[in-house]
Design a protein around this motif. Sequence first.
Motif, PDB file in Angstrom:
ATOM      1  N   GLN A  48       2.581  -3.125   2.718  1.00  0.00           N
ATOM      2  CA  GLN A  48       1.661  -2.312   3.825  1.00  0.00           C
ATOM      3  C   GLN A  48       1.222  -1.041   3.279  1.00  0.00           C
ATOM      4  O   GLN A  48       0.072  -0.939   3.466  1.00  0.00           O
ATOM      5  N   GLU A  52      -2.603   0.189   2.989  1.00  0.00           N
ATOM      6  CA  GLU A  52      -3.176   1.100   3.981  1.00  0.00           C
ATOM      7  C   GLU A  52      -3.523   2.244   3.081  1.00  0.00           C
ATOM      8  O   GLU A  52      -4.234   3.195   3.570  1.00  0.00           O
ATOM      9  N   ARG A  86      -4.338  -5.997   6.053  1.00  0.00           N
ATOM     10  CA  ARG A  86      -4.852  -4.852   6.867  1.00  0.00           C
ATOM     11  C   ARG A  86      -5.205  -5.491   8.166  1.00  0.00           C
ATOM     12  O   ARG A  86      -6.246  -6.456   7.783  1.00  0.00           O
ATOM     13  N   ALA A  89      -9.015  -6.550   8.753  1.00  0.00           N
ATOM     14  CA  ALA A  89      -9.555  -6.490   7.747  1.00  0.00           C
ATOM     15  C   ALA A  89     -10.916  -7.467   7.121  1.00  0.00           C
ATOM     16  O   ALA A  89     -11.616  -7.326   6.250  1.00  0.00           O
TER      17      ALA A  89
END
Length: 167
Positions: A48, A52, A86, A89
């Motif tokens: 993650q 990010e 994400r 996304a």
Amino acid sequence: MAWSETDAGLFAAVLGRDTAHHLETMQPHLDAPAASAAAPTELQARLQHLVERSGGMWTYDIFWKDSRGAGGGGCAVLGWGDRHCRDGAWGPHDTAAAGEERSAARKRALLRLHGLYSGGDDDEGADYALRLDRVTGAEMYFLASMYFSFPEGAGGPGHALASGRHA
């Protein structure tokens, strides 16, 4: 596993001939989707963090897991280990009739891949695909990737495994 002519045509149309050929000739790393459900939270947090912190450049990342075949011996194979995508996304979906048709074909291909290679009711890829109204190209690649495997020396990931270097 042998595909029908219908399967081969669908996968070639949706994924491209080279990718469809790879999936047909390289057996998927079948225990990888189940392994991702039990992945350590630290790995998930790192994946993650990578997505990010990419400044919007990455939509998702995939962790390819090394496996040494039956009983831990034999040729090394990379298969789907874990992933992070994400939120939000995927961006806008096609709204034109051609886009809707392409999206429906992608969904059929994902469900067929699941039927051919997984078949379990708890498979996250099939569950996710069933919930989608439309499937974008990025979603298709991301979800189809769980059925990919790369033996040592085959394809980009397999060459990275063989050389011991990042690609």
